[in-house]
Design an enzyme around this catalytic site. Structure first.
Site, PDB file in Angstrom:
ATOM      1  N   ASP A  56       0.589  -1.415   0.705  1.00  0.00           N
ATOM      2  CA  ASP A  56      -0.528  -0.023   0.334  1.00  0.00           C
ATOM      3  C   ASP A  56       1.113   1.323  -0.274  1.00  0.00           C
ATOM      4  O   ASP A  56       1.916   1.352   0.536  1.00  0.00           O
ATOM      5  CB  ASP A  56      -1.345  -0.264   1.422  1.00  0.00           C
ATOM      6  CG  ASP A  56      -2.069  -0.945   1.139  1.00  0.00           C
ATOM      7  OD1 ASP A  56      -2.603  -1.281   0.077  1.00  0.00           O
ATOM      8  OD2 ASP A  56      -2.479  -1.385   2.457  1.00  0.00           O
ATOM      9  N   TYR A 116       8.003  -9.571   7.486  1.00  0.00           N
ATOM     10  CA  TYR A 116       7.383  -7.956   7.031  1.00  0.00           C
ATOM     11  C   TYR A 116       7.746  -7.653   8.550  1.00  0.00           C
ATOM     12  O   TYR A 116       7.431  -8.522   9.636  1.00  0.00           O
ATOM     13  CB  TYR A 116       6.177  -8.044   7.380  1.00  0.00           C
ATOM     14  CG  TYR A 116       5.028  -8.174   6.041  1.00  0.00           C
ATOM     15  CD1 TYR A 116       5.161  -6.902   5.124  1.00  0.00           C
ATOM     16  CD2 TYR A 116       4.643  -9.090   5.086  1.00  0.00           C
ATOM     17  CE1 TYR A 116       4.481  -6.807   3.599  1.00  0.00           C
ATOM     18  CE2 TYR A 116       3.836  -8.363   4.135  1.00  0.00           C
ATOM     19  CZ  TYR A 116       3.701  -7.813   3.167  1.00  0.00           C
ATOM     20  OH  TYR A 116       3.114  -7.892   2.320  1.00  0.00           O
TER      21      TYR A 116
END
Lengths: 255, 255
Positions: A56, A116
């Site tokens: 994003d 992540y």
């Protein structure tokens, strides 16, 4: 016309100046910048660049992986692609490495897992050098509750409640994922880093888990963890606590 | 009108958006922003803010120290100054802590020493998240030569050759400083951090030492270290290798 060959790219970026990974109509996606750079090296011909997945707006990457089919004989050495592409990219997007992909390689379909990292600055004042790269959480956090929460989400679960999507129903199998590990380093009252390893992550899943972990670590709420498998048809409500994009970095894609 | 009292400020900043610490005619110095914020809390009255020393444009701080005389009774608690000042400062400048200074305290004259950190990214490609916060050095570096160089500059020396200034002559005593330690962490081929501790640093001294250390670690030149004490009247030429501002952070001021 030389035959095409598949190039594997290891890409790092600062997520702030771009509208996320995915191609945008106004060309502000990271994918757009990569495709434009490839086209400049291929006489204007556009070749689609496929990433391991989307990130994003505001999400950073240290090890995004992508592939693109390019004219094999454009340069003598594959390493020249790195220099040439970097010369046509903004400094906030860098090709760290590149190589010829193994036959049949696909950056998205072959991805076996991802790592992540989510950074949180926990304290009353956000140090200026953390702007845009950490979530500023000023409420005191309970380290034990963070650890408990991390244990609850680790494992193979139906993560429907931690996926941002408009659809309410859908096949439960679509939202089952395995989170192999959630490691928490640092300390409440300073910099906290959450590292997530898993076989794949649903849309906004890392940010939703992080938001919920922090919410429960402030003592305001118990963590509504993912339900046990097999996933019930009537699944719990979706989490409302989305940690902001700026703390998140895609560290590595495993193949 | 309440009597003034001296406030001690611990200030962090991202050096990029400002024209250095020192007050500028156009108000773009960090000092200007602090004085404007103080004035807003004191009915428009300006009070000079004194820093421990100047930092150049692009140099960051985690622990700059400053003092300012303010109306003692403006707030009930000294900690309120932090919140109030931060509310009037850009996010790239933050008051991390504040307290009433000890009687007679002066941020500059009482400083007994400083700690600076210099960050270098050594490798072919600068990761985007290092833009503006590390010096990108792509030449391979010799770790042993870095260590040797660090040992040469450590100690009490005449640092005339590592001071940027227009004057050629001057009293040798003016450029004598003690560097207590130069610590090098990290590794060539990745992130290298140099930490300098000393009783004081001349103008651009840390950047000049770092530039010279890197120059000698590329194997291109021997390090012309500072001369032994007593400093000779005819001192060696000034170093020409200034490491860029963006890698430098003022970490701490010792009192």
């Amino acid at each position: 016309m030389t035959p095409p060959r598949r190039l594997q790219l290891f890409v790092a970026y600062d997520g702030r100046p771009f509208r996320g990974w995915q191609s945008q109509k106004d060309g502000s996606g990271i994918q757009d910048h990569l495709e434009t750079a490839v086209a400049r090296l291929c006489g204007g011909e556009r070749h689609p660049v496929h990433g391991s997945g989307r990130t994003d707006t505001g999400v950073h990457a240290l090890g995004q992986v992508a592939h693109v089919d390019v004219p094999a004989a454009r340069f003598s050495f594959v390493a020249q692609w790195r220099f040439a592409l970097n010369a046509h990219l903004p400094p906030e997007i860098r090709i760290l490495r590149c190589r010829w992909a193994k036959p049949g390689f696909h950056a998205r379909f072959d991805a076996k897992g991802k790592v992540y990292r989510y950074r949180i600055w926990n304290g009353p004042v956000l140090p200026p050098l953390e702007i845009g790269r950490a979530w500023h959480v000023y409420h005191p956090l309970d380290r034990d509750r963070l650890r408990e929460g991390a244990a609850i989400v680790t494992g193979r679960h139906d993560f429907f409640g931690f996926a941002a999507s408009r659809g309410r129903a859908g096949d439960p199998a679509d939202t089952i994922r395995t989170v192999n590990a959630v490691r928490i380093t640092g300390r409440p009252g300073g910099l906290l880093t959450f590292t997530y390893e898993g076989d794949g992550f649903l849309y906004k899943m890392v940010r939703l888990i992080t938001g919920s972990l922090i919410r429960c670590a402030t003592g305001k709420e118990e963590l509504a963890g993912p339900p046990p498998l097999p996933a019930p048809a009537n699944r719990p409500a979706k989490s409302q606590y989305v940690a902001p994009a700026e703390g998140l970095t895609l560290v590595r894609v495993r193949y």
